[in-house]
Write an enzyme that holds these catalytic residues in place. Structure first.
Site, PDB file in Angstrom:
ATOM      1  N   SER A 142       0.864  -1.187   0.000  1.00  9.06           N
ATOM      2  CA  SER A 142       0.000   0.000   0.000  1.00  9.06           C
ATOM      3  C   SER A 142       0.894   1.228   0.000  1.00  9.06           C
ATOM      4  O   SER A 142       2.108   1.134   0.236  1.00  9.06           O
ATOM      5  CB  SER A 142      -0.848  -0.016   1.282  1.00  9.06           C
ATOM      6  OG  SER A 142      -1.420   1.245   1.528  1.00  9.06           O
ATOM      7  N   TYR A 155      -2.686  -1.489  10.103  1.00  5.44           N
ATOM      8  CA  TYR A 155      -2.614  -1.622   8.638  1.00  5.44           C
ATOM      9  C   TYR A 155      -1.201  -1.293   8.136  1.00  5.44           C
ATOM     10  O   TYR A 155      -0.626  -2.042   7.344  1.00  5.44           O
ATOM     11  CB  TYR A 155      -3.660  -0.688   8.024  1.00  5.44           C
ATOM     12  CG  TYR A 155      -3.850  -0.836   6.530  1.00  5.44           C
ATOM     13  CD1 TYR A 155      -4.570  -1.913   6.002  1.00  5.44           C
ATOM     14  CD2 TYR A 155      -3.336   0.102   5.641  1.00  5.44           C
ATOM     15  CE1 TYR A 155      -4.760  -2.045   4.636  1.00  5.44           C
ATOM     16  CE2 TYR A 155      -3.524  -0.015   4.277  1.00  5.44           C
ATOM     17  CZ  TYR A 155      -4.238  -1.090   3.774  1.00  5.44           C
ATOM     18  OH  TYR A 155      -4.427  -1.220   2.425  1.00  5.44           O
TER      19      TYR A 155
END
Ligand SMILES: NC(=O)c1ccc[n+]([C@@H]2O[C@H](COP(=O)([O-])OP(=O)(O)OC[C@H]3O[C@@H](n4cnc5c(N)ncnc54)[C@H](O)[C@@H]3O)[C@@H](O)[C@H]2O)c1
Length: 276
Positions: A142, A155
């Site tokens: 990401s 995350y």
């Protein structure tokens, strides 16, 4: 020779968002597909779309955090197609909340899906990818595997871990002259239901997070899938998706370890956390 025609491609988390777009575009390019997801409803829809796009599809419900399930899936895919060429480690979950308010269970869940899911599938499919003589592993990190966003530590940590795993794997395979390539993908915000599917710490205003996400997510799932397949075709080590990912990449290089100051101030403007 086409990078996708007649290739057997495994896509995890295929039931929604980027995984669905990847599945349909791979089908259009003539790949044979092994699709999986933990959620059966979304998976069924993707199977129908990929078949309509001309793909031969094998589908199973698989939770990538469950090692035994991934072991069985890898056997089943190899048995069905006789070979495996490409693995798209796409399944993932988001989490929003400050570290102080995030439970151990939530920290472990995000790591189990986002990091261990990639480890399980990569280890189980790697022998088949090597056997194919022309394998490719795609690992979905990401923008938050380039820069850590405050209030998203669970995350961030999982996506930095994916990046570390993928970069080490690429180096090992190059050193061993294995016929398997590795691409690590860093999307910025992509317009998928990821925030709808996300867990959060108690007290987070997720409706507000969703409103902000919808405003900043300029990249479509189809655009993200096209960029990923281009990266695979061109054997890119790293694929950045969207202007936000490119900005994060530049920021991390310019500011070095000082970027957290900028990130903290910027995020305060955008993150409607009740806990900040
Ligand atoms: N959308 C974004 O802005 C964005 C940005 C950067 C990275 N990513 C990454 O892209 C990937 C795809 O995300 P998306 O945006 O399409 O989200 P999404 O929520 O639309 O799709 C994720 C899919 O993964 C599946 N999944 C969740 N847990 C699973 C598990 N344990 N086992 C198997 N499948 C599971 C879900 O059921 C869902 O179908 C994720 O790894 C995500 O972290 C997304």
């Amino acid at each position: 020779m086409s990078s996708f025609e007649d290739k057997v491609a495994v896509v995890t988390g295929a039931g929604s968002g980027i995984g669905r777009a990847l599945s349909c575009q791979l089908a259009e390019r003539g790949a044979r597909l092994a699709l999986s997801d933990a959620a059966p409803e979304g998976l069924e829809e993707t199977v129908a779309l990929a078949e309509a796009a001309g793909g031969e599809v094998f589908a199973e419900r698989v939770d990538v955090s469950d090692r035994d399930a991934v072991v069985k899936h890898a056997h089943a895919v190899r048995h069905r197609f006789g070979a495996v060429h490409q693995l798209y480690n796409n399944a993932g979950v988001a989490f929003v909340g400050p570290i102080s308010e995030t439970s151990y269970a939530d920290l472990e869940h995000v790591m189990a899906v986002n990091y261990w899911g990639v480890v399980h599938a990569t280890k189980e499919f790697l022998p088949h990818l090597v056997d194919s003589g022309a394998g490719h592993v795609v690992a979905m990190s990401s923008v938050f595997g380039l820069l850590a966003a405050p209030w998203m530590a669970a995350y961030d940590a999982s996506k930095f871990a994916v990046r570390g795993f993928a970069e080490a794997l690429r180096a090992e395979l190059l050193a061993a002259r294995h016929p398997v390539r590795v691409t690590c993908v860093h999307p910025g915000a992509v317009r998928t239901p990821i925030i709808q599917h996300a867990r959060s710490a108690e007290g987070e205003d997720m409706a507000a997070v969703q409103r902000i996400f919808r405003k900043i997510a300029v990249t479509t799932p189809d655009g993200a899938a096209r960029a990923i397949l281009r990266g695979v075709r061109m054997n890119r080590a790293r694929v950045l998706i969207g202007p936000d990912a490119r900005l994060a990449d530049v920021t991390s290089r310019l500011f070095g370890s000082q970027y957290e100051r900028v990130a903290g101030v910027t995020a305060k403007l955008f993150v409607p956390s009740n806990n900040k």
